[in-house]
Design a protein around this motif. Structure first.
Motif, PDB file in Angstrom:
ATOM      1  N   LYS A  72       5.791  -1.040   4.548  1.00  6.31           N
ATOM      2  CA  LYS A  72       6.442  -1.841   3.503  1.00  6.31           C
ATOM      3  C   LYS A  72       6.893  -0.973   2.322  1.00  6.31           C
ATOM      4  CE  LYS A  72       3.682  -6.053   4.125  1.00  6.31           C
ATOM      5  NZ  LYS A  72       2.643  -6.851   3.429  1.00  6.31           N
ATOM      6  N   TYR A  73       6.094   0.040   2.038  1.00  3.66           N
ATOM      7  CA  TYR A  73       6.393   0.963   0.931  1.00  3.66           C
ATOM      8  C   TYR A  73       7.754   1.617   1.151  1.00  3.66           C
ATOM      9  CZ  TYR A  73       5.423   5.258  -1.906  1.00  3.66           C
ATOM     10  OH  TYR A  73       5.451   6.307  -2.791  1.00  3.66           O
ATOM     11  N   TYR A  74       7.988   2.117   2.355  1.00  4.89           N
ATOM     12  CA  TYR A  74       9.265   2.780   2.638  1.00  4.89           C
ATOM     13  C   TYR A  74      10.394   1.766   2.783  1.00  4.89           C
ATOM     14  CZ  TYR A  74       6.348   6.865   3.159  1.00  4.89           C
ATOM     15  OH  TYR A  74       5.456   7.869   2.895  1.00  4.89           O
ATOM     16  N   ALA A  75      10.064   0.585   3.323  1.00  6.19           N
ATOM     17  CA  ALA A  75      11.098  -0.441   3.497  1.00  6.19           C
ATOM     18  C   ALA A  75      11.599  -0.940   2.143  1.00  6.19           C
ATOM     19  CB  ALA A  75      10.547  -1.605   4.323  1.00  6.19           C
ATOM     20  N   TYR A 128       4.282   0.871  -5.420  1.00  3.98           N
ATOM     21  CA  TYR A 128       5.649   1.134  -4.961  1.00  3.98           C
ATOM     22  C   TYR A 128       6.011   2.583  -5.274  1.00  3.98           C
ATOM     23  CZ  TYR A 128       5.960  -4.034  -5.600  1.00  3.98           C
ATOM     24  OH  TYR A 128       5.754  -5.385  -5.591  1.00  3.98           O
ATOM     25  N   ASN A 129       7.062   3.085  -4.628  1.00  4.99           N
ATOM     26  CA  ASN A 129       7.566   4.401  -5.024  1.00  4.99           C
ATOM     27  C   ASN A 129       8.508   4.192  -6.222  1.00  4.99           C
ATOM     28  OD1 ASN A 129       8.605   6.907  -5.405  1.00  4.99           O
ATOM     29  ND2 ASN A 129       8.793   7.374  -3.216  1.00  4.99           N
ATOM     30  N   TYR A 130       7.886   4.118  -7.395  1.00  8.07           N
ATOM     31  CA  TYR A 130       8.633   3.748  -8.593  1.00  8.07           C
ATOM     32  C   TYR A 130       9.743   4.736  -8.926  1.00  8.07           C
ATOM     33  CZ  TYR A 130       5.167   0.106  -9.331  1.00  8.07           C
ATOM     34  OH  TYR A 130       4.387  -0.999  -9.180  1.00  8.07           O
ATOM     35  N   SER A 131       9.469   6.037  -8.727  1.00 10.59           N
ATOM     36  CA  SER A 131      10.498   7.001  -9.127  1.00 10.59           C
ATOM     37  C   SER A 131      11.701   6.909  -8.193  1.00 10.59           C
ATOM     38  CB  SER A 131       9.930   8.414  -9.204  1.00 10.59           C
ATOM     39  OG  SER A 131       9.330   8.743  -7.970  1.00 10.59           O
ATOM     40  N   ALA A 132      11.443   6.708  -6.905  1.00  8.29           N
ATOM     41  CA  ALA A 132      12.563   6.578  -5.965  1.00  8.29           C
ATOM     42  C   ALA A 132      13.348   5.296  -6.255  1.00  8.29           C
ATOM     43  CB  ALA A 132      12.048   6.559  -4.526  1.00  8.29           C
ATOM     44  N   ILE A 133      12.637   4.211  -6.536  1.00  4.96           N
ATOM     45  CA  ILE A 133      13.310   2.936  -6.814  1.00  4.96           C
ATOM     46  C   ILE A 133      14.146   3.048  -8.087  1.00  4.96           C
ATOM     47  CG2 ILE A 133      12.900   0.525  -7.496  1.00  4.96           C
ATOM     48  CD1 ILE A 133      10.575   0.481  -5.461  1.00  4.96           C
ATOM     49  N   LYS A 148       0.857  -1.192   0.000  1.00  8.79           N
ATOM     50  CA  LYS A 148       0.000   0.000   0.000  1.00  8.79           C
ATOM     51  C   LYS A 148       0.887   1.233   0.000  1.00  8.79           C
ATOM     52  CE  LYS A 148      -4.309  -1.411   2.189  1.00  8.79           C
ATOM     53  NZ  LYS A 148      -4.038  -2.580   3.064  1.00  8.79           N
ATOM     54  N   LYS A 149       0.413   2.266  -0.710  1.00  5.83           N
ATOM     55  CA  LYS A 149       1.172   3.509  -0.769  1.00  5.83           C
ATOM     56  C   LYS A 149       1.358   4.070   0.641  1.00  5.83           C
ATOM     57  CE  LYS A 149       1.681   7.447  -3.777  1.00  5.83           C
ATOM     58  NZ  LYS A 149       1.067   8.416  -4.680  1.00  5.83           N
ATOM     59  N   ARG A 150       2.547   4.550   0.922  1.00  7.85           N
ATOM     60  CA  ARG A 150       2.910   5.168   2.211  1.00  7.85           C
ATOM     61  C   ARG A 150       2.777   4.222   3.408  1.00  7.85           C
ATOM     62  NH1 ARG A 150       0.062   9.321  -0.305  1.00  7.85           N
ATOM     63  NH2 ARG A 150       1.408  10.985  -1.085  1.00  7.85           N
ATOM     64  N   SER A 151       2.806   2.919   3.174  1.00  7.73           N
ATOM     65  CA  SER A 151       2.789   1.973   4.303  1.00  7.73           C
ATOM     66  C   SER A 151       4.231   1.722   4.734  1.00  7.73           C
ATOM     67  CB  SER A 151       2.150   0.654   3.841  1.00  7.73           C
ATOM     68  OG  SER A 151       2.932   0.091   2.804  1.00  7.73           O
TER      69      SER A 151
END
Ligand SMILES: *[C@@H]1O[C@H](CO)[C@@H](O)[C@H](O)[C@H]1NC(C)=O
Ligand SMILES: *[C@@H]1O[C@H](CO)[C@@H](O)[C@H](O)[C@H]1NC(C)=O
Ligand SMILES: *[C@@H]1O[C@H](CO)[C@@H](O)[C@H](O)[C@H]1NC(C)=O
Length: 379
Positions: free
Chosen positions: A153-156, A193-198, A148-151
């Protein structure tokens, strides 16, 4: 359908060595350093072939190998990277390095666990050691889990990719760290996912432009695995969110879907269920290109072409008299996508997976196999 994840089940996991220690107790010991190093002599005749591959070629051809020995017949004039989803094969390593191609690990881990930074650190350490012991050139991270966005797991996950990339680049000079993403960044299969950061923290993304019917199913009819327009729209979305085209490698399918039709109309509509909603989930079987080509002669239709999807398909009747429609990609549909890769300036192209072709060497199959490899070269 989690194509990669499914294949991985047969793969040796990153098992930790079990040691019997004095004192009689059975202890599970993770030896993060030096595991196997004692027997880690270079397996290649020429020790130079154990040096990591560095540098980048203009055009990336990114290949997934799922095991066996058919790698001998791949088109090595094009390949820049092979991801190992099968068993590690030292012979493949030496051969690939002699062609200047990278061999990389695949990596997956439960996202629930890696919200703990120390678990991430241990995992990364283990992967680097595994890569070093086997003289490999990086890792392809294939996490096809819901987020989920901003969860947490998202940041991990974002942190995992960044930390893995930094560690690999530091410890294995010239190594490559890549990440597999769905055909579009719009939370496909609940992967927000945070695609741009990844993308900015790894070397590039491998975009899995297939299984594109998972979310769709507006009607319960069979359809193309990777329709042209929908595939291209996915790249436009990635680029629009600020990801540079050179951070994207297009993944094409070397497999198709075999649908069992409830009815098959003369207009080639293969209906899958009596009721339009809800449509049964994935009422289709994955089939490799070599199997599809063997069906061609016994098909009712020969190979047909759908102009809307820019995709080939064929129809056949099984021994029970049931109709099937088979949607796949072939040199014609793949060439169109390869042309887009060039025109849009993407980093390269690749496929799931290289072992889907017929390498048995008959004259017909050899021609078909060569044509599939050739289709990857943008004209
Ligand atoms: C995703 O990453 C970008 C770049 O690092 C950052 O600016 C943005 O805030 C992140 N998005 C979220 C929702 O955290
Ligand atoms: C299909 O038929 C053609 C023409 O008869 C033949 O040349 C070809 O070998 C056949 N292909 C397969 C896969 O059996
Ligand atoms: C034909 O039908 C039988 C009985 O339903 C089934 O077990 C078998 O798998 C079917 N064969 C094919 C080719 O689908």
């Amino acid at each position: 359908m989690q194509t990669h994840a499914r294949a991985k089940k047969s793969v040796r996991g990153g098992a930790l060595p079990l040691l019997l220690l004095p004192g009689g107790g059975l202890h599970l010991i993770a030896i993060f350093l030096h595991w196997g190093l004692a027997s880690g002599a270079c397996p290649c005749q020429d020790p130079d072939l154990c040096a990591p591959i560095s540098g980048a070629r203009d055009f990336e051809v990114f290949v997934f190998d799922v095991g066996g020995k058919t790698w001998r017949y791949y088109d090595w004039s094009q390949i820049t990277t092979v991801v190992i989803f099968g068993k590690y094969d030292p012979e493949l390593l030496c051969y690939a390095h002699s062609k200047g191609s990278r061999i990389v690990l695949n990596g997956d881990i439960s996202l629930k666990k890696i919200t703990d930074p120390s678990v991430r650190a241990i995992w990364i350490r283990q992967k680097i050691d595994e890569a070093k012991e086997q003289y490999m050139d990086g890792i392809n991270i294939d996490i096809e889990q819901r987020v989920k966005k901003r969860s947490a797991k998202y940041y991990a996950l974002t942190a995992l990719v960044k930390e893995t990339t930094e560690a690999f680049h530091k410890e294995i000079p010239g190594s490559q760290v890549t990440f597999d993403v769905a055909w579009s960044p719009e939370c496909i299969d609940h992967r927000c996912y945070n695609y741009s950061a990844i993308a900015s923290s790894c070397d590039f993304l491998f975009v899995m432009s297939y299984d594109e019917q998972n979310q769709m199913w507006p009607y319960c009819v069979a359809a193309a695995n990777a329709p042209y327009k929908q595939t291209i729209a996915g790249y436009d979305n990635y680029i629009r969110m600020g990801i540079k085209p050179k951070k994207l490698v297009m993944g094409v399918p070397w497999y198709g879907y075999d649908y069992t039709c409830l009815r098959l109309s003369e207009a080639h509509v293969c209906s899958l269920a009596k009721i339009p909603f809800p449509c049964p989930k994935a009422p289709a079987l994955q089939v490799p290109y070599r199997t599809i080509m063997n069906r061609e002669n016994s098909s009712l239709s020969g190979i047909l072409w759908n102009e809307e999807y820019k995709s080939p398909y064929l129809e056949y009747q099984d021994s029970n008299g049931t109709f099937h429609q088979l949607w796949f990609d072939n040199p014609k549909s793949i060439s169109l996508k390869a042309a887009y890769v060039k025109e849009r300036g993407l980093r390269g192209i690749g496929m799931w997976n290289a072992d889907c072709l017929d390498y048995s060497g008959g004259s017909v199959s050899q021609e078909q196999t060569e044509a599939m490899w050739e289709a990857l070269r943008p004209k």
